[in-house]
Each structure stands twice: as C-alpha cells, then as structure tokens.
Design a protein around this motif. Structure first.
Motif, PDB file in Angstrom:
ATOM      1  N   ARG B 200       1.362  -1.227   0.569  1.00 60.75           N
ATOM      2  CA  ARG B 200       0.447   0.107   0.119  1.00 60.75           C
ATOM      3  C   ARG B 200       0.590   1.334  -0.171  1.00 60.75           C
ATOM      4  O   ARG B 200       0.433   2.873  -0.136  1.00 60.75           O
ATOM      5  CB  ARG B 200      -0.988   0.132   1.416  1.00 60.75           C
ATOM      6  N   HIS B 201       1.831   0.916  -0.146  1.00 56.25           N
ATOM      7  CA  HIS B 201       2.731   2.092   0.302  1.00 56.25           C
ATOM      8  C   HIS B 201       4.239   2.053  -0.970  1.00 56.25           C
ATOM      9  O   HIS B 201       4.963   1.312  -1.529  1.00 56.25           O
ATOM     10  CB  HIS B 201       3.643   2.770   1.285  1.00 56.25           C
ATOM     11  N   LEU B 202       3.812   3.576  -1.565  1.00 57.33           N
ATOM     12  CA  LEU B 202       4.909   3.401  -3.115  1.00 57.33           C
ATOM     13  C   LEU B 202       6.126   3.310  -2.220  1.00 57.33           C
ATOM     14  O   LEU B 202       6.792   2.110  -3.458  1.00 57.33           O
ATOM     15  CB  LEU B 202       5.128   4.813  -3.810  1.00 57.33           C
ATOM     16  N   LEU B 205       6.730  -0.731  -2.585  1.00 64.63           N
ATOM     17  CA  LEU B 205       6.345  -1.700  -3.632  1.00 64.63           C
ATOM     18  C   LEU B 205       7.306  -1.551  -4.009  1.00 64.63           C
ATOM     19  O   LEU B 205       7.822  -2.818  -4.640  1.00 64.63           O
ATOM     20  CB  LEU B 205       5.026  -0.931  -4.164  1.00 64.63           C
ATOM     21  N   TRP B 257      11.569   5.194 -11.034  1.00 62.68           N
ATOM     22  CA  TRP B 257      10.117   4.658  -9.474  1.00 62.68           C
ATOM     23  C   TRP B 257      10.366   5.930  -8.675  1.00 62.68           C
ATOM     24  O   TRP B 257       9.798   6.349  -7.396  1.00 62.68           O
ATOM     25  CB  TRP B 257       9.371   3.805 -10.066  1.00 62.68           C
ATOM     26  N   ALA B 261       9.070   8.467  -6.279  1.00 63.88           N
ATOM     27  CA  ALA B 261       8.928   8.416  -5.328  1.00 63.88           C
ATOM     28  C   ALA B 261       9.431   9.448  -4.498  1.00 63.88           C
ATOM     29  O   ALA B 261       8.717  10.250  -3.130  1.00 63.88           O
ATOM     30  CB  ALA B 261       8.637   6.965  -4.582  1.00 63.88           C
ATOM     31  N   MET B 269       0.052   4.608  -1.245  1.00 59.47           N
ATOM     32  CA  MET B 269       0.025   4.588  -2.990  1.00 59.47           C
ATOM     33  C   MET B 269      -1.827   6.174  -3.580  1.00 59.47           C
ATOM     34  O   MET B 269      -0.852   6.203  -4.589  1.00 59.47           O
ATOM     35  CB  MET B 269      -0.398   3.639  -3.512  1.00 59.47           C
ATOM     36  N   SER B 270      -2.652   5.788  -2.827  1.00 55.01           N
ATOM     37  CA  SER B 270      -2.960   6.531  -2.186  1.00 55.01           C
ATOM     38  C   SER B 270      -2.734   8.760  -2.571  1.00 55.01           C
ATOM     39  O   SER B 270      -3.813   9.093  -3.042  1.00 55.01           O
ATOM     40  CB  SER B 270      -4.265   6.495  -1.830  1.00 55.01           C
ATOM     41  N   ASN B 272      -0.235   9.367  -3.824  1.00 56.21           N
ATOM     42  CA  ASN B 272       0.485   9.513  -5.516  1.00 56.21           C
ATOM     43  C   ASN B 272      -0.625  10.235  -6.353  1.00 56.21           C
ATOM     44  O   ASN B 272      -0.286   9.419  -7.863  1.00 56.21           O
ATOM     45  CB  ASN B 272       1.627   8.721  -5.681  1.00 56.21           C
ATOM     46  N   ARG B 342      -0.271  -1.929 -10.576  1.00 57.47           N
ATOM     47  CA  ARG B 342      -0.798  -0.760  -9.892  1.00 57.47           C
ATOM     48  C   ARG B 342      -0.389   0.686  -9.584  1.00 57.47           C
ATOM     49  O   ARG B 342      -0.355   1.138  -9.557  1.00 57.47           O
ATOM     50  CB  ARG B 342      -0.847  -1.191  -8.280  1.00 57.47           C
ATOM     51  N   LEU B 343       0.942   0.394 -10.195  1.00 60.51           N
ATOM     52  CA  LEU B 343       1.970   1.566  -9.805  1.00 60.51           C
ATOM     53  C   LEU B 343       1.488   2.333 -11.218  1.00 60.51           C
ATOM     54  O   LEU B 343       0.993   3.866 -10.925  1.00 60.51           O
ATOM     55  CB  LEU B 343       3.621   0.956 -10.596  1.00 60.51           C
ATOM     56  N   THR B 346      -2.070   3.923 -10.181  1.00 54.61           N
ATOM     57  CA  THR B 346      -1.933   4.678  -9.049  1.00 54.61           C
ATOM     58  C   THR B 346      -1.430   6.219 -10.019  1.00 54.61           C
ATOM     59  O   THR B 346      -1.891   7.121  -9.619  1.00 54.61           O
ATOM     60  CB  THR B 346      -0.625   4.644  -8.586  1.00 54.61           C
TER      61      THR B 346
END
Lengths: 268, 502
Positions: B200-202, B205, B257, B261, B269-270, B272, B342-343, B346
């Motif tokens: 859930r966190h960039l 991930l 990436w 970040a 993630m949410s 970003n 997902r990347l 987002t």
C-alpha cells in the motif's frame, strides 16, 4: 522468390486474421444463442457492431489522460502483433521468426495490462493469472509426455473462456475507441483458439502448394474449437467477474498439474 | 502528509548535474574497459597484504552500482562506498569489510556479514587466489551461508556474491548446488513479487520489486551454477542472461520510480494519484520503466522471462526442480505485472496530484534513462557484450546470447506497424470531441513569421508526397499514425544495421 513467398504468407495471414476473428465471434454468439433456444444475432453481428461503434462520436471526460487517448490503439496493436505471430495456415510466414508462443503470451499480457488500465481495474489481480496458465500449458506441452497435453488443453480452454467472457471494457469508452477494443477482444479470442488448435493438430505442411490444405486444417480446427467453447460457455453458469477469477485460478492449477505430470513422465 | 524521505533527498531529486554526470562518466569508462575485454587489474596494498582487484565480473557489477547511483536518488551514506569496496576486494577481509560497510547500523543488518564470515572461514581465508587453491571445508555449509547472506543483502550484491564465491572462488561445488540456489532465488522472487502486488506504500512496493529482481538475479546465478557444474552450456548462458538483465533492470529502470517517489515525497499509494501527469518527461520514462518491470515484450523484462524459461527447460537434472521453478517463474511474472499495473494506475489516475515539478537535470536524467530502458529492451545484445568478460571468467566459452524464438526489435516494429495500420484504417471514422491533455490549445490562426513558414510548407509538401494529408484542420489521429510508421521504419533500419554488423 522465397522472400516474396514468406512475405506473401505474412500479409495473407494478417488479412485473414481480422475477418476470421469477427466471424469466430459471430459464430460463437450464434451457437451460444441456439444452444439456449433463441435465434441469436447472426454471423455478421460483430461486423455490424463494429461499424456502428465506428460511426459514433468519441467522448472523453475532462480528466482523460494519455492512456485514455492512446490506450485503445495500443491494446489493438499489441493484440494484432500477437495475432501476427500465431501460426494459422502455414509456418512459412515471414513474421513467425520474430517471436514464439511465449512471445504471443507476453504480447497478450501487454494488451491485457493496458486494457485493465483503461478499465480502471488495477486491483483485479485475477485477470492477469490467465497468462501464466498459458505459459505453463505451453511449457508442459513442449515436454515429451502424452498425458500432460489434455490437462494443458483444459487449462488453456478455461483461461480462454474466462478471458473472452464479458464486455471488453466496462468503462466509458465510445466510438472508434470502443471499436478498437471490440476488435482486440475478438482477436484475442482467435489467438487463444489458434493456440489450442496448434497444440491439437499435426504439424503444418511447409511450402505454398500445401497452403490450401493448411488453410483447411486451420479453419477446421478453429471452427471446431469455437463450437466446443460455445458449448462449454452455454453449459457453464452465468459469467460473473468473481466466477471468471475462479475459472482462471482453476486454469492455472490445471496448468501446474500438467507441468508436473509431464515432468514426472519425462523423468521416468 | 509526512514525507518518508530525508529532506536532502527530496531536494536532490529535483536534479543536480555532477551527481548524475560523474557516475555516468565512470560508467562509460567502465563500459569501454569491459568491451575491450576487461584486462584484469590487481593491486596488493603494502603492509597488510590486502588485495584490490578488478576483473570482468566485478567490473560489470561496478558498472551496475554506478549506473544505479546515476539513475536514482542517493542512498544511505556509506552504502555506495561499501558496495564499491566489496566489488574491488581481491581477498576475504576486504570483501567482508565492504559487506559490513554496506549493511548499516541496525543489528539485523550485520547478519549478512556474519554469515559471510563463516563462508570465508570455510573457504580458507586469505586472497581469492589462495581460496581457489584450497579445498572448501563443507560444500553444503558454504552454499547455505553464501546464499543466505546474498538473499539478506539483496541488490546487486546478491548475485555478485553467489557468482564470485560459489562459482569463481570455491573449488567445484557438487552438482546439486545450482538447483538449491535456483530454488532460493525463485522463492525470494515469488515472495517479494507477492508483497509488491499488495503493497500500500510506494517505497515499500519499489523495495519489494527490487528484492524480486534480486531473487531473479540469484536464480539466474543458480542456473549458471547448475549448467557449469554439469557441463551443459544452454542453462549456463541463459542463467547469465537472466542475471545480467535483472541487474540492469534494478540499476537503470527501477530507480526512475524511486525518483518519482522521492520527488513526490508521499508514501501512501493513494496519495500519489496522478503523479506521472505532473512530470512531462518523467511520466513517459516511468511508464516505460513500469512496462519493463511488468515483463512484457518488447521490454528488457520479457527477455529475462524468455531466457529464464529457456534455461529451465534445458536444465539437465531434476525435472521436479525445473517444474517448481517454472511454475514459480510464471506466477512471479503475473504478480510483477500486477504490481506494475498498480504503479501505472496510481501514477496516471485523475484527481488531485502531488505538487511536483520537474527540474532541468531531473528531466535530462529521466530522458537518458528512459532511452536506456528502451534500448536495453530492443538490443539486449549490448548488455550481453558488457557481461561477456564475466561470462568467460565464470563459465568459459559460454556466452549469453539473444533468444532464438524472440527478436525484440522485430516484435517492437510489428507492434508499431500494427498501431500505424489501425490508426490509418480507422482515422476517417469517428469525430473527435475530447477535452483531454492532447486537446488542441493553439489558437486557430496565428500569423507566422516567414522563417517559421518554411518548415510548415516543407511539412505540407512532404505530407502531399507521402499522401498523409489531413482532410480537416484538426485530425489528431493522423499524427500517431505517422509517428508509428516512422517508429516502425526506424526500428527496421536500426535492426538491419544491427544485423549487418558482425
């Protein structure tokens, strides 16, 4: 001369794939409807649907991103590239040297990824399980064992049915974009059918003299598998997204089983 | 929103010339040295008997470490120094010092160095030359200790330690050692990819993807080990290809990436959503990076997948091992594709994006590494050429080569050609009504200076010749069609040139 022949085969193959995909789609829909006791939309329905979508205007929201703009064309391009690499009526095609069946699976994953991105369904992880099922089915088929092939075929069939089920994209896509996605969905289905046909049938004869024979074999296997998959889809209960994921998981499990069986037989 | 990164990193992410250019220049020098056959350099320090050495293997990994430095935001102080010391080590003590320096202050981070201490004790200690002559005390123990240390360290150190200690320095290991390392690497790749597909966190991930790539690299090293120990060339070559490609992806693709970040400074993630839409060049580079990490053609990641499958199919021993590793590889690929999706989802989503701007140097860095990612995917032979000295050192006359059934530039040209075809055939249809980011913003009639008119006239003439004339004043699809045709032609020419060269 050989160069001309191989490129001729490639161009003929590309020209055949698009109408064949739409025809297979229409055939499947008609057969499904007949099996359920209704008249069905007719063989040419996908052509008409495509023309209708092309005639409509594209509407995009205010926050349309680059993906929304070039996404549909990219999905179609990746699927068409996969369709170019799949063997149809001959192995002589100039394009078939660019990639093998693993590449076809990779290109389908690419298209699937973009379609899911367009769909806003990034968290729907089950949808990407189909490609490992294909990979494993192909891998187990490459092993020198007979028992693995039926299981691999079952895995491919389940993955194919699950992937071709449902509308191509549920999001707000219209006009030419929708047409591209519809065509891509039909092509993806044909690619799956051709892959299964390639596992089932004897090796294709080389040389231009045998192109008609190869064409007949390809058409026959694809038609037969279309009919079979329509039968399977008619027997299966209503295709819900949750059920689709279950089908994909089952396909993956079968593919794993096929690989293990094949390897165990290859070892003994 | 709390920033997870120290302030100096966020500041540097905006761009800073020397920090990009210096490592990049060192990379170019190293690449030239590697392409020249990597003549070995060895220095014995006076007094302590410590040996510093640079050969094909350490040179290749030094290149990767420096590339990672140039591509991404700076890491913890001391980590780079430790990595360089570890790679330049020509004896056990220097190697251990480098690994200890890389580890860091926390207690758990000292564990790899401790495991390595045991491994070096089993190898007999002293310089690598002395270890090559000595008999290892316990093959099983050595394998377990080195693999454990490698998996704990991760990054570029993991495959380097396995290749250096188990294949180069140790006396011939038993035949099953390769299989064990393959399983360890595959397990790590799978577990990390599963974590990446759920994170859930960039930053988490990205760290999980990095661990997954390290797992691929270790698995590739295991394939090389299995092939070399059993005298089978195909898995050895494919294993080296997997290891090199995983290294390049971790060093040159994933850091893009990390910059995204670091630039956004937001962990969740949410938080970003839409960050890529704020970065004109970086957004494109990050999309390319994500597609490479998704292991789809025509990126470098797919070549890794292809070589992995080919190598496992050619594995001489243990069909069960090949089956488990193949299943694991296929599922890992699906999970990584999910993580990349997902990347992308987002980064491209609409809504309120973090207030992010792209500095000049950040833009140059994004452009350079985005281009490198594309080229690495289309022409992986260049990477294999850089790794050739290492391959000669480790596996003798075995070279990682291109895939027999997959020609990346041809597949890329095919996709571009199909895109052009689709755009050309369908462009008459449909009326554009979009208000997206590609919407025309220029006024209808701008009086142009005579100098500016010439290229336009030239363009119009060219268009008339090629027949791609626009029928209406605004036809946005004509441009993608032309671009795709141009790309396809360019790829064809490049590929033909590449084939014509020896």
């Amino acid at each position: 001369m050989t160069l001309l022949l191989t490129w001729g085969a490639a161009i003929l193959h590309v020209l055949l794939m698009v109408p064949a995909a739409l025809l297979a789609e229409g055939l499947a829909a008609t057969l499904r409807a007949r099996l359920r006791g209704t008249r069905g939309p007719g063989l040419l329905m996908p052509f008409r649907a495509l023309a209708a979508a092309l005639a409509r205007q594209i509407l995009r929201g205010p926050d349309a991103s680059l993906v929304t703009v070039i996404g549909p064309a990219s999905v179609l391009a990746a699927t068409m590239a996969a369709a170019c690499l799949v063997p149809s009526f001959t192995r002589d095609s100039a394009l078939s040297g660019a990639g093998d069946l693993l590449t076809v699976a990779g290109l389908l994953t690419f298209a699937r990824l973009l379609a899911l991105l367009l769909d806003g369904a990034a968290e729907d992880g089950g949808a990407l399980l189909a490609e490992p099922a294909i990979l494993l089915a192909l891998f187990s088929h490459a092993l020198p064992a007979a028992a693995a092939t039926p299981i691999a075929l079952a895995a491919l069939a389940i993955a194919g049915i699950a992937l071709s089920a449902g509308p191509p994209v549920a999001g707000a896509v219209s006009g030419r974009d929708l047409a591209m996605l519809m065509l891509a969905a039909a092509l993806r289905r044909l690619v799956f059918l051709s892959l299964i046909a390639d596992l089932l049938r004897p090796p294709l004869p080389p040389g231009p003299d045998d192109w008609p024979l190869g064409f007949a074999i390809w058409l026959g296997t694809v038609l037969a598998i279309t009919a079979l998959s329509a039968l399977a889809e008619a027997v299966l209960p209503a295709r819900l997204p949750a059920r689709r994921r279950e089908a994909l998981a089952a396909g993956l499990l079968l593919a794993v089983l096929a690989t293990l069986v094949g390897l165990a037989e290859a070892a003994s | 929103m709390r920033s997870l990164l120290p302030p100096q990193i966020a500041q540097l992410a905006a761009g800073d010339g020397p920090r990009v250019l210096l490592p990049l220049a060192a990379c170019v020098a190293l690449a030239i040295w590697l392409l020249a056959g990597a003549p070995a350099i060895e220095v014995t320090l006076p007094g302590g008997g410590l040996v510093l050495a640079l050969d094909g293997l350490s040179g290749f990994y030094l290149l990767l470490v420096l590339l990672e430095r140039a591509a991404g935001p700076p890491e913890r102080r001391g980590r780079l120094a430790g990595a360089v010391l570890m790679l330049l080590a020509g004896d056990g003590i220097t190697l251990l010092a480098g690994v200890a320096l890389m580890g860091g202050p926390r207690r758990t981070q000292a564990l790899p160095a401790l495991l390595l201490l045991g491994a070096l004790a089993l190898l007999g200690g002293g310089s690598f030359e002395a270890m090559r002559l000595a008999e290892a005390a316990s093959d099983t123990g050595l394998m377990a200790l080195v693999t454990g240390a490698a998996l704990l360290l991760g990054g570029q150190a993991a495959p380097y330690l396995v290749l250096r200690l188990l294949l180069d320095v140790a006396n011939p290991m038993p035949g099953w050692a390769g299989g064990a390392v393959i399983l360890a690497g595959a397990g790590m790749a799978l577990a990390a990819a599963a974590a990446a597909s759920r994170a859930r966190h960039l930053p988490r991930l990205l760290a999980a993807i990095s661990r997954s790539l390290a797992g691929f690299a270790v698995g590739g090293a295991g394939l090389t080990l299995a092939g070399t120990l059993n005298d089978v060339a195909a898995p050895a070559a494919a294993g080296l290809a997997v290891t090199f490609l995983a290294g390049i992806m971790a060093a040159g693709v994933l850091p893009m990436w990390r910059i995204v970040a670091a630039t956004s400074g937001r962990a969740a993630m949410s938080a970003n959503g839409g960050v890529l839409r704020m970065l004109p060049v970086g957004g494109l580079a990050a999309v390319i990076a994500a597609l490479t990490l998704a292991l789809v053609p025509p990126g470098a990641g797919f070549m890794l997948l292809w070589q992995g499958f080919a190598g496992l199919q050619a594995l001489p021993d243990g069909p069960l091992l090949a089956a488990i590793a193949t299943v694991s590889l296929a599922v890992t690929a699906a999970l990584l594709a999910q993580a990349a999706l997902r990347l992308l989802a987002t980064g491209l989503r609409g809504g309120e994006a973090p207030p992010v701007t792209e500095g000049r140097w950040a833009r140059i860095r994004f452009a350079v590494f985005g281009l490198l990612a594309v080229l690495a995917g289309l022409f992986p032979a260049v990477i294999f050429a850089l790794g050739a000295p290492a391959a000669i050192l480790l596996a003798g006359p075995v070279h990682p080569a291109g895939a027999a059934g997959y020609v990346p530039w041809q597949v890329a040209a095919l996709i571009a050609l199909m895109a052009a075809l689709a755009a050309l055939l369908l462009r008459r249809h449909g009326v554009e009504g979009h208000r997206g980011i590609l919407a025309p913003s220029a006024p209808m009639a701008t009086p142009a200076a005579p100098a500016a008119l010439l290229p336009r006239r030239l363009r119009a003439a060219l268009r008339r010749i090629v027949g791609l004339r626009r029928r209406l004043p605004h036809r946005p699809t004509a441009r993608p069609a032309g671009a795709a045709i141009g790309l396809a032609l360019l790829l064809l020419v490049l590929g033909l040139i590449g084939q014509a060269l020896p």
